[in-house]
Scaffold this motif. Sequence first.
Motif, short mmCIF file in Angstrom:
data_model
loop_
_atom_site.label_atom_id
_atom_site.label_comp_id
_atom_site.label_asym_id
_atom_site.label_seq_id
_atom_site.Cartn_x
_atom_site.Cartn_y
_atom_site.Cartn_z
N UNK A 179 31.31 29.31 1.96
CA UNK A 179 31.32 28.58 3.20
C UNK A 179 32.68 27.89 3.33
N UNK A 180 33.35 28.13 4.47
CA UNK A 180 34.67 27.53 4.62
C UNK A 180 34.59 26.04 4.94
N UNK A 181 35.72 25.36 4.88
CA UNK A 181 35.77 23.91 5.02
C UNK A 181 35.21 23.45 6.37
N UNK A 182 35.53 24.14 7.44
CA UNK A 182 35.07 23.76 8.78
C UNK A 182 33.54 23.78 8.85
N UNK A 183 32.93 24.80 8.27
CA UNK A 183 31.47 24.92 8.28
C UNK A 183 30.84 23.87 7.36
N UNK A 184 31.47 23.62 6.18
CA UNK A 184 30.95 22.59 5.29
C UNK A 184 30.95 21.23 5.99
N UNK A 185 32.02 20.95 6.75
CA UNK A 185 32.10 19.68 7.48
C UNK A 185 31.03 19.61 8.55
N UNK A 186 30.87 20.67 9.30
CA UNK A 186 29.88 20.72 10.38
C UNK A 186 28.46 20.55 9.84
N UNK A 187 28.19 21.11 8.67
CA UNK A 187 26.84 21.07 8.08
C UNK A 187 26.66 19.96 7.05
N UNK A 188 27.66 19.09 6.90
CA UNK A 188 27.60 17.97 5.95
C UNK A 188 27.27 18.46 4.53
N UNK A 189 27.99 19.43 4.08
CA UNK A 189 27.81 20.00 2.74
C UNK A 189 29.05 19.75 1.88
N UNK A 190 28.92 19.96 0.58
CA UNK A 190 30.05 19.84 -0.34
C UNK A 190 30.69 18.47 -0.26
N UNK A 191 32.00 18.44 -0.07
CA UNK A 191 32.73 17.18 -0.02
C UNK A 191 32.40 16.36 1.23
N UNK A 192 31.67 16.93 2.17
CA UNK A 192 31.28 16.23 3.40
C UNK A 192 29.82 15.75 3.37
N UNK A 193 29.17 15.87 2.22
CA UNK A 193 27.79 15.41 2.07
C UNK A 193 27.72 13.92 2.37
N UNK A 194 26.64 13.50 3.03
CA UNK A 194 26.43 12.09 3.34
C UNK A 194 25.21 11.59 2.58
N UNK A 195 25.33 10.38 2.05
CA UNK A 195 24.27 9.79 1.24
C UNK A 195 23.55 8.67 1.98
N UNK A 196 22.30 8.46 1.58
CA UNK A 196 21.48 7.40 2.17
C UNK A 196 20.50 6.90 1.12
N UNK A 197 19.84 5.80 1.42
CA UNK A 197 18.79 5.27 0.56
C UNK A 197 17.76 4.54 1.41
N UNK A 198 16.55 4.48 0.89
CA UNK A 198 15.48 3.72 1.54
C UNK A 198 15.51 2.29 1.01
N UNK A 199 15.21 1.35 1.88
CA UNK A 199 15.23 -0.05 1.52
C UNK A 199 14.01 -0.74 2.14
N UNK A 200 13.33 -1.53 1.34
CA UNK A 200 12.23 -2.35 1.86
C UNK A 200 12.49 -3.79 1.43
N UNK A 201 12.16 -4.70 2.31
CA UNK A 201 12.32 -6.12 2.00
C UNK A 201 11.11 -6.87 2.54
N UNK A 202 10.65 -7.83 1.76
CA UNK A 202 9.56 -8.72 2.18
C UNK A 202 10.14 -10.12 2.25
#
Length: 126
Positions: free
Chosen positions: A1-24
Motif C-alpha cells: 500500500x503506497x503512502x497516499x493510500x496509507x494516509x487516506x486509510x489511517x494505516x501504518x505511520x498514519x494510524x490514529x490512537x484512542x482510549x475509552x475513559x469513564x469518570x464518576x
Amino acid sequence: MNKRIRKKKCRGEFQELAFNLTAAYAKLTPETADEFVDKILDRAGELNISCGGSFELDHCDLFAVTGRINTNEAERKEKFLAFIRELPGVEKVEAGEFIDAWYTPITSEECSCEGEHHHDDCSCGH
C-alpha cells in the motif's frame, strides 16, 4: 500500500490512537454541569485530544482520540487523566488501553452501523 493510500486509510505511520475513559463525580446541578464539561473539553483541546461520548450529572463515558501514533500520546493521555482527577468532586477516573481509532471492532450488542457506513469488522450482524 503506497503512502497516499496509507494516509487516506489511517494505516501504518498514519494510524490514529484512542482510549475509552469513564469518570464518576459528585452529582452536579444542571447549572454547574456546563462549566464542568467545558473545563474537560477545553483541556482536551489544549492537549490536542478529541472527545466524544456522554456526560451525565454524576458520570461521563468518553471516547478520546489522541491522533496519530508517535505524537506523545501516552504523555498527553496521562496529563488529561491527571487534570480530570484533580477537578473538584471527581471520585473515580478509569481509562482503557490505546486502541486503533479507526479499525477496532465494535463489540457491543448495539451497533450504530447503517447502510454503507457498516464495516466488516463489526460484530453487529448486519
